[in-house]
Design a protein around this motif. Structure first.
Motif, short mmCIF file in Angstrom:
data_model
loop_
_atom_site.label_atom_id
_atom_site.label_comp_id
_atom_site.label_asym_id
_atom_site.label_seq_id
_atom_site.Cartn_x
_atom_site.Cartn_y
_atom_site.Cartn_z
N GLY A 97 32.37 27.52 33.58
CA GLY A 97 31.68 28.15 32.45
C GLY A 97 30.20 28.42 32.68
N ARG A 98 29.62 27.80 33.72
CA ARG A 98 28.18 27.94 33.97
C ARG A 98 27.89 28.52 35.34
NH1 ARG A 98 24.38 25.02 30.67
NH2 ARG A 98 25.08 25.48 28.58
N GLY A 99 28.86 29.26 35.88
CA GLY A 99 28.65 29.85 37.19
C GLY A 99 29.36 29.08 38.28
N GLU A 100 29.12 29.52 39.50
CA GLU A 100 29.81 28.97 40.66
C GLU A 100 29.68 27.45 40.72
OE1 GLU A 100 28.43 31.05 44.08
OE2 GLU A 100 30.36 30.87 45.10
N THR A 139 31.64 39.69 28.87
CA THR A 139 31.94 40.39 30.13
C THR A 139 30.63 40.65 30.86
OG1 THR A 139 33.82 41.46 29.08
CG2 THR A 139 33.01 42.48 31.10
N ARG A 140 30.68 40.52 32.18
CA ARG A 140 29.44 40.69 32.97
C ARG A 140 29.78 41.38 34.29
NH1 ARG A 140 27.07 37.24 37.13
NH2 ARG A 140 24.82 37.06 36.97
N SER A 199 33.04 40.03 35.96
CA SER A 199 33.67 38.81 35.44
C SER A 199 33.84 38.85 33.93
CB SER A 199 32.82 37.59 35.79
OG SER A 199 31.60 37.64 35.10
N VAL A 200 34.86 38.16 33.49
CA VAL A 200 34.99 37.91 32.05
C VAL A 200 34.99 36.40 31.84
CG1 VAL A 200 36.26 40.03 31.47
CG2 VAL A 200 37.53 37.99 32.19
N MET A 201 34.38 35.97 30.75
CA MET A 201 34.43 34.55 30.39
C MET A 201 35.67 34.42 29.50
SD MET A 201 32.71 31.93 31.23
CE MET A 201 31.08 32.41 31.75
N ARG A 210 35.80 30.79 38.32
CA ARG A 210 34.65 29.89 38.35
C ARG A 210 34.57 29.19 37.01
NH1 ARG A 210 29.66 33.31 41.26
NH2 ARG A 210 30.80 33.82 43.13
N ARG A 248 27.79 42.44 37.87
CA ARG A 248 26.53 42.39 38.62
C ARG A 248 26.77 42.92 40.01
NH1 ARG A 248 27.49 39.65 43.56
NH2 ARG A 248 27.94 37.45 43.25
N TRP A 254 17.70 40.63 38.24
CA TRP A 254 17.07 39.46 38.87
C TRP A 254 16.29 39.97 40.09
CZ3 TRP A 254 21.73 35.52 39.49
CH2 TRP A 254 22.17 35.13 38.22
N ASP A 282 35.35 31.70 34.22
CA ASP A 282 34.72 32.96 34.62
C ASP A 282 35.67 33.57 35.67
OD1 ASP A 282 33.34 34.57 36.53
OD2 ASP A 282 31.45 33.53 36.23
N ARG A 332 19.48 41.90 41.86
CA ARG A 332 20.80 41.68 41.27
C ARG A 332 20.78 42.46 39.95
NH1 ARG A 332 24.11 37.05 43.04
NH2 ARG A 332 24.08 37.37 45.28
N ARG A 373 30.41 41.91 41.42
CA ARG A 373 31.28 40.88 40.84
C ARG A 373 31.40 41.19 39.35
NH1 ARG A 373 32.08 35.47 39.00
NH2 ARG A 373 29.94 35.13 38.30
P1 ADP Z 1 26.61 35.46 40.32
O1 ADP Z 1 26.34 34.75 41.58
O2 ADP Z 1 27.71 36.46 40.40
O3 ADP Z 1 25.40 36.02 39.66
P2 ADP Z 1 26.99 32.86 39.08
O4 ADP Z 1 28.31 32.21 39.27
O5 ADP Z 1 25.84 32.36 39.85
O6 ADP Z 1 27.23 34.39 39.31
O7 ADP Z 1 26.65 32.88 37.53
C1 ADP Z 1 25.44 33.34 37.04
C2 ADP Z 1 25.37 33.12 35.54
O8 ADP Z 1 26.10 34.15 34.86
C3 ADP Z 1 25.97 31.80 35.07
O9 ADP Z 1 25.15 31.26 34.09
C4 ADP Z 1 27.32 32.23 34.52
O10 ADP Z 1 27.83 31.38 33.58
C5 ADP Z 1 26.97 33.57 33.92
N1 ADP Z 1 28.14 34.42 33.74
C6 ADP Z 1 28.96 34.88 34.71
N2 ADP Z 1 29.95 35.65 34.19
C7 ADP Z 1 29.74 35.68 32.85
C8 ADP Z 1 30.40 36.32 31.76
N3 ADP Z 1 31.47 37.08 31.93
N4 ADP Z 1 29.88 36.12 30.53
C9 ADP Z 1 28.79 35.36 30.35
N5 ADP Z 1 28.13 34.75 31.32
C10 ADP Z 1 28.57 34.91 32.58
#
Ligand code: ADP
Ligand code: MG
Length: 463
Positions: A417-420, A220-221, A386-388, A415, A223, A320, A431, A328, A384
């Motif tokens: 697995g590696r972000g947008e 879970t994340r 998010s949960v993976m 989204r 930001r 960040w 995501d 961020r 945002r």
């Molecule tokens: P944001 O713009 O909201 O920071 P991004 O889509 O650019 O998000 O993703 C940033 C990074 O965070 C990517 O590597 C993404 O896979 C990772 N990420 C986003 N949500 C999760 C999550 N719930 N668990 C692990 N990693 C995550």
């Protein structure tokens, strides 16, 4: 040619700068306060003139003066300020500048907008070229142009928003188009108000839900983006201001305590292996490619100068610095305990604010727009959550597109697995996060994510 003036309040006081404009309309005096008329990048200086410029933006500009009689004051740089009392007894101020100025021809300079341009900005300009004409010669108080603001959306037609703020005041200066974009993106109207609520106690998540979430959720994340008021945002900033942001944050973050304590790692000070590892593990932003949105909007200049990442020992709290936003602030951990992640995030974002305040700085914020970010898509909460989420069966049954649409219908965004713009992860991981950022509080947005994710888990289990 006439000149419009705008000013903004910064931590250190009040200052004003010239916006070169094309209107010859007088600007009304709204109030009377003695003060100084300070120099910006391109503004003449007249301490003791008794003129202070208040408020910001075209149309909402307030010029404050304490002169009683009509008077013309000449300032260096060919600028003259004319103060004249209109019949009503309040003051009108006319500011003119003589000499050569580059004037943008709003017709000859109109951007090439094709069928491929899908951004809200491109569509608004195409539908109403007068909007471009209105702003083509209007600069923000720090001197950023409208063309700079819209460049990314012209060069990258696939973008959905197509306009960025090079400084927080851009939202006021280009209000008409910013409002259209914000309404188009968020459904949030110019007359709506935004409420903030970061009290994690108000989030509803039962222990049974946590158990259920832990079964299906990898991590879970949460930001949020924040900007430091008074400093240019990444698309417009210069090296010095970017470095100022970095050193302010480095200092503020050095004061974090307990679980939030950590170290700042400047991007330029990392080995390629360290950088790659942090990226691969989902902790660090990607390096912008020439076609990346950051490169298109000017925010990738001087890379990696003054960018970096702060994180605590466990990498559950990360910041960040100088990527798309000044800040961020990220809280993340394995599993699905959203409440814990939210609690840490709220503590962290408040601690950074307190620490910045002790240095005389604050987050850029506006009652209507909430927290102000580089991209209008993030204004409001900037949040945002998010949960993976592992959805192997639903993914197989529905495919990516239908799953994205299903999430969208719940006020969520799916989204990869590696972000947008990335594909789903190896076990059908998506995501899943809140889609909206404004018009609902932080607590409401995270709750929306929790409730929606529970439904998706039920669908996965039933699939
Ligand atoms: P944001 O713009 O909201 O920071 P991004 O889509 O650019 O998000 O993703 C940033 C990074 O965070 C990517 O590597 C993404 O896979 C990772 N990420 C986003 N949500 C999760 C999550 N719930 N668990 C692990 N990693 C995550
Ligand atoms: Mg991103």
């Amino acid at each position: 040619m006439s000149i419009l003036l705008a000013s903004r309040r910064v931590a250190q006081g009040v200052y004003a700068k010239v916006i070169e404009g094309s209107t010859s309309e007088p600007i009304r005096c709204l109030s009377s306060v003695p003060g100084t008329f300070n120099e910006g990048n391109n503004l003449a200086y007249a301490v003791g003139l008794g003129v202070v410029l208040g408020a910001i933006g075209l149309g909402s500009m307030a010029v404050l003066a304490d002169k009683k009689d009509a008077t013309v004051v000449s300032l260096p740089g060919g600028i003259s300020v004319e103060l004249s009392p209109p019949p009503s007894g309040s003051f009108e101020v006319k500011i003119t500048k003589t000499g050569d100025e580059r004037v943008v021809d709003a017709v000859g300079n109109f951007p090439l907008i094709t069928e491929k341009h899908r951004s809200l900005t491109a569509k608004a300009l195409k539908a109403d070229p007068a909007l471009y004409a209105k702003y083509a010669n209007v600069k923000t108080p720090m001197g950023f142009t409208f063309d700079q603001a819209i460049q990314a959306g012209i060069d990258a037609p696939h973008l959905g928003v197509g306009i960025v703020a090079a400084e927080p005041a851009a939202y006021q200066v280009y209000k008409e188009i910013m409002d259209k974009v914000i309404e188009g993106w968020h459904g949030y109207k110019a007359t709506d108000t935004h409420q903030s609520d970061m009290d994690f106690e108000r989030l509803k998540m039962t222990p049974a839900q946590v158990t259920k979430f832990n079964k299906h959720i990898v991590s879970t994340r949460i930001r949020a983006g924040r900007s430091i008021d008074g400093l240019a945002l990444p698309p417009g900033t210069d090296r010095k201001q970017r470095r100022t942001v970095e050193s302010l944050l480095k200092n503020a973050l050095s004061k974090m305590s307990g679980d939030l304590e950590g170290i700042y790692y400047p991007l330029g000070g990392m080995t390629k292996e360290q950088e790659d590892k942090l990226q691969a593990d989902g902790f660090l932003f990607q390096k912008p490619t020439p076609n990346n949105v950051l490169a298109n909007c000017g925010a990738a200049r001087d890379w990696p100068d003054a960018r970096g990442i702060f994180h605590n020992k466990d990498k559950t709290f990360l910041v960040w610095v100088n990527e798309e936003d000044h800040i961020r602030c990220i809280s993340m951990q394995d599993g699905g305990n959203v409440k814990d992640v939210f609690k840490r995030w709220a503590m962290a974002i408040n601690s950074i604010e307190v620490s910045l305040a002790s240095a005389g700085y604050s987050y850029a914020h506006d009652d209507h727009l909430g927290y102000i970010t580089t991209c209008p898509s993030n204004c409001g909460t900037g949040l945002r959550a998010s949960v993976m989420l592992k959805l192997p069966k639903l993914y197989k049954k529905m495919g990516v597109h239908a799953l994205e649409e299903l999430a969208d219908s719940m006020g969520l965004q799916a989204r990869g697995g590696r972000g947008e713009h990335s594909p789903p992860g190896p076990n059908g991981e998506f995501d899943i996060s809140n889609k909206g950022r404004i018009g609902a509080s932080e607590v409401e947005l995270v709750q929306r994510m929790i409730d929606g994710v529970e439904k998706l888990i039920d669908l996965e289990e039933a699939a």
